[in-house]
Design a protein around this motif. Structure first.
Motif, PDB file in Angstrom:
ATOM      1  N   MET A 117       0.931  -1.191   0.033  1.00  0.00           N
ATOM      2  CA  MET A 117       0.150   0.088   0.116  1.00  0.00           C
ATOM      3  C   MET A 117       0.891   1.069   0.160  1.00  0.00           C
ATOM      4  O   MET A 117       1.931   1.368   0.690  1.00  0.00           O
ATOM      5  N   GLN A 118       0.441   2.108  -0.692  1.00  0.00           N
ATOM      6  CA  GLN A 118       1.362   3.354  -0.979  1.00  0.00           C
ATOM      7  C   GLN A 118       1.311   4.440   0.288  1.00  0.00           C
ATOM      8  O   GLN A 118       1.998   5.310   0.406  1.00  0.00           O
ATOM      9  N   TYR A 119       0.384   4.351   0.863  1.00  0.00           N
ATOM     10  CA  TYR A 119       0.213   5.211   2.237  1.00  0.00           C
ATOM     11  C   TYR A 119       0.957   4.724   3.261  1.00  0.00           C
ATOM     12  O   TYR A 119       0.584   3.434   3.863  1.00  0.00           O
ATOM     13  N   HIS A 120       1.724   5.231   4.155  1.00  0.00           N
ATOM     14  CA  HIS A 120       2.425   4.811   5.323  1.00  0.00           C
ATOM     15  C   HIS A 120       1.948   5.729   6.777  1.00  0.00           C
ATOM     16  O   HIS A 120       1.895   5.317   7.761  1.00  0.00           O
ATOM     17  N   TYR A 121       1.073   6.555   6.508  1.00  0.00           N
ATOM     18  CA  TYR A 121       0.774   7.635   7.601  1.00  0.00           C
ATOM     19  C   TYR A 121      -0.515   8.291   7.184  1.00  0.00           C
ATOM     20  O   TYR A 121      -0.612   9.072   6.405  1.00  0.00           O
ATOM     21  N   ILE A 122      -1.509   7.648   7.706  1.00  0.00           N
ATOM     22  CA  ILE A 122      -2.924   7.843   7.573  1.00  0.00           C
ATOM     23  C   ILE A 122      -3.633   8.604   8.650  1.00  0.00           C
ATOM     24  O   ILE A 122      -3.478   8.231   9.941  1.00  0.00           O
ATOM     25  N   THR A 123      -4.372   9.933   8.644  1.00  0.00           N
ATOM     26  CA  THR A 123      -4.966  10.503   9.375  1.00  0.00           C
ATOM     27  C   THR A 123      -6.350  10.541   9.333  1.00  0.00           C
ATOM     28  O   THR A 123      -6.709  10.894   8.132  1.00  0.00           O
ATOM     29  N   ILE A 124      -7.148  10.372  10.294  1.00  0.00           N
ATOM     30  CA  ILE A 124      -8.753  10.530  10.273  1.00  0.00           C
ATOM     31  C   ILE A 124      -9.147  11.478  11.063  1.00  0.00           C
ATOM     32  O   ILE A 124      -8.683  11.852  12.332  1.00  0.00           O
ATOM     33  N   GLU A 125      -9.916  12.467  10.298  1.00  0.00           N
ATOM     34  CA  GLU A 125     -10.428  13.659  10.917  1.00  0.00           C
ATOM     35  C   GLU A 125     -11.956  13.624  10.862  1.00  0.00           C
ATOM     36  O   GLU A 125     -12.420  13.043   9.968  1.00  0.00           O
ATOM     37  N   GLY A 126     -12.412  14.597  11.527  1.00  0.00           N
ATOM     38  CA  GLY A 126     -13.995  14.914  11.367  1.00  0.00           C
ATOM     39  C   GLY A 126     -14.287  15.639  12.555  1.00  0.00           C
ATOM     40  O   GLY A 126     -13.686  15.982  13.460  1.00  0.00           O
ATOM     41  N   ASN A 127     -15.548  16.161  12.676  1.00  0.00           N
ATOM     42  CA  ASN A 127     -16.136  16.739  13.835  1.00  0.00           C
ATOM     43  C   ASN A 127     -16.461  16.176  15.021  1.00  0.00           C
ATOM     44  O   ASN A 127     -15.967  14.750  15.195  1.00  0.00           O
ATOM     45  N   ILE A 128     -16.706  16.770  16.274  1.00  0.00           N
ATOM     46  CA  ILE A 128     -16.923  15.866  17.566  1.00  0.00           C
ATOM     47  C   ILE A 128     -18.157  14.962  17.285  1.00  0.00           C
ATOM     48  O   ILE A 128     -19.176  15.299  16.876  1.00  0.00           O
ATOM     49  N   GLY A 129     -17.731  13.866  17.636  1.00  0.00           N
ATOM     50  CA  GLY A 129     -18.815  12.742  17.549  1.00  0.00           C
ATOM     51  C   GLY A 129     -18.765  12.127  16.085  1.00  0.00           C
ATOM     52  O   GLY A 129     -19.847  11.267  15.920  1.00  0.00           O
ATOM     53  N   ALA A 130     -17.811  12.256  15.233  1.00  0.00           N
ATOM     54  CA  ALA A 130     -17.985  11.554  13.811  1.00  0.00           C
ATOM     55  C   ALA A 130     -17.590  10.457  13.765  1.00  0.00           C
ATOM     56  O   ALA A 130     -17.900   9.562  12.587  1.00  0.00           O
ATOM     57  N   GLY A 131     -16.912   9.792  14.663  1.00  0.00           N
ATOM     58  CA  GLY A 131     -16.428   8.357  14.757  1.00  0.00           C
ATOM     59  C   GLY A 131     -15.128   8.006  14.365  1.00  0.00           C
ATOM     60  O   GLY A 131     -14.745   7.060  13.918  1.00  0.00           O
ATOM     61  N   LYS A 132     -14.056   9.265  14.401  1.00  0.00           N
ATOM     62  CA  LYS A 132     -12.775   9.040  14.116  1.00  0.00           C
ATOM     63  C   LYS A 132     -11.990   7.832  14.817  1.00  0.00           C
ATOM     64  O   LYS A 132     -11.394   6.899  14.269  1.00  0.00           O
ATOM     65  N   THR A 133     -12.329   7.877  16.114  1.00  0.00           N
ATOM     66  CA  THR A 133     -11.441   6.886  16.969  1.00  0.00           C
ATOM     67  C   THR A 133     -11.971   5.485  16.485  1.00  0.00           C
ATOM     68  O   THR A 133     -11.134   4.554  16.351  1.00  0.00           O
ATOM     69  N   THR A 134     -13.246   5.115  16.618  1.00  0.00           N
ATOM     70  CA  THR A 134     -13.775   3.970  16.031  1.00  0.00           C
ATOM     71  C   THR A 134     -13.126   3.485  14.483  1.00  0.00           C
ATOM     72  O   THR A 134     -12.712   2.428  14.743  1.00  0.00           O
ATOM     73  N   LEU A 135     -13.078   4.391  13.794  1.00  0.00           N
ATOM     74  CA  LEU A 135     -12.593   3.895  12.349  1.00  0.00           C
ATOM     75  C   LEU A 135     -11.144   3.820  12.329  1.00  0.00           C
ATOM     76  O   LEU A 135     -10.475   2.930  12.001  1.00  0.00           O
ATOM     77  N   ALA A 136     -10.344   4.437  13.364  1.00  0.00           N
ATOM     78  CA  ALA A 136      -8.720   4.427  13.516  1.00  0.00           C
ATOM     79  C   ALA A 136      -8.552   3.196  14.161  1.00  0.00           C
ATOM     80  O   ALA A 136      -7.502   2.437  13.569  1.00  0.00           O
ATOM     81  N   HIS A 137      -9.395   2.687  15.073  1.00  0.00           N
ATOM     82  CA  HIS A 137      -9.250   1.179  15.717  1.00  0.00           C
ATOM     83  C   HIS A 137      -9.351   0.361  14.430  1.00  0.00           C
ATOM     84  O   HIS A 137      -8.340  -0.772  14.420  1.00  0.00           O
ATOM     85  N   LEU A 138     -10.360   0.090  13.821  1.00  0.00           N
ATOM     86  CA  LEU A 138     -10.600  -0.583  12.924  1.00  0.00           C
ATOM     87  C   LEU A 138      -9.829  -0.763  11.874  1.00  0.00           C
ATOM     88  O   LEU A 138      -9.068  -1.871  11.422  1.00  0.00           O
ATOM     89  N   LEU A 139      -9.480   0.394  11.213  1.00  0.00           N
ATOM     90  CA  LEU A 139      -8.201   0.361  10.301  1.00  0.00           C
ATOM     91  C   LEU A 139      -6.957  -0.238  10.660  1.00  0.00           C
ATOM     92  O   LEU A 139      -6.243  -0.927   9.965  1.00  0.00           O
ATOM     93  N   ALA A 140      -6.502   0.360  11.831  1.00  0.00           N
ATOM     94  CA  ALA A 140      -5.077  -0.045  12.366  1.00  0.00           C
ATOM     95  C   ALA A 140      -5.128  -1.684  12.394  1.00  0.00           C
ATOM     96  O   ALA A 140      -4.071  -2.161  12.277  1.00  0.00           O
TER      97      ALA A 140
END
Length: 210
Positions: free
Chosen positions: A1-24
């Motif tokens: 995969m070409q990406y080595h540093y992926i950041t997830i962003e969004g508003n308060i309550g958007a689900g950033k941490t949930t998606l980060a856990h799953l992708l990691a």
């Protein structure tokens, strides 16, 4: 995969941490999570924004800077990919909303000094949700100090993010998360993984779910 540093962003309550856990987990990636709970000014800010906005934002910026510099500048022999649930520029975006003009100018000078020492992500994943869903998520996770956040504040944050994404220059997957359920619907998570593995032409890719 070409990406080595992926950041997830969004508003308060958007689900950033949930998606980060799953992708990691699926990418066998190192995970960097924002340590917001350690900020002693956060509950005070929601009670009295004018008095506590500046120390709140300074504390967040200092903690994020230390965390990112420590982790991103440390070689991890077991993980070639890093996933984070926040972008350092988040400091500036929230400060722009929360601080009066003179304080923001001072804050931006400090931010510029710190930002030069950090690594930009290869890819930004932005989760966009309507305010009604954000409020439902905020209510569900039940952090007492968040329960009275007005819709107008969330709309202001959302507009600030959108303006940033239009000109940031980082490759971005823009996800309409109105109907997304990454925890319960494997096809939603797999759709994101497919884009990560396949890549995309141009600077932005738009993804939505029925």
């Amino acid at each position: 995969m070409q990406y080595h540093y992926i950041t997830i962003e969004g508003n308060i309550g958007a689900g950033k941490t949930t998606l980060a856990h799953l992708l990691a987990k699926r990418l066998n990636a190192r995970l960097i999570l924002e340590e917001f709970a350690d900020n002693p000014f956060l509950p005070k800010f929601y009670e009295n924004p004018k008095q506590y906005a500046f120390p709140l934002e300074l504390f967040f910026m200092a903690e994020r800077f230390k965390q990112q510099k420590d982790m991103l500048h440390t070689t991890d022999l077991f993980h070639s990919i890093t996933v984070s649930d926040y972008l350092f520029t988040k400091c500036l975006l929230f400060a722009k909303v929360n601080l009066p003009e003179e304080e923001f100018k001072l804050y931006q000078k400090l931010f510029d000094i710190m930002e030069q020492q950090l690594i930009f992500p290869d890819l930004l994943i932005y989760l966009h949700s309507p305010v009604s869903r954000l409020q439902a998520n905020i209510k569900r996770r039940n952090r007492s100090y968040e329960q009275q956040i007005p819709d107008s504040y969330l709309l202001n944050i959302q507009e600030t993010y959108m303006n940033y994404i239009r000109q940031c220059g980082i490759k971005t997957i823009f996800i309409d998360a109105s109907n997304a359920d990454f925890l319960s619907d494997e096809t939603h998570l797999q759709a994101v993984l497919n884009v990560l593995h396949d890549g995309f032409a141009g600077d932005q890719f738009y993804l939505e779910f029925e």
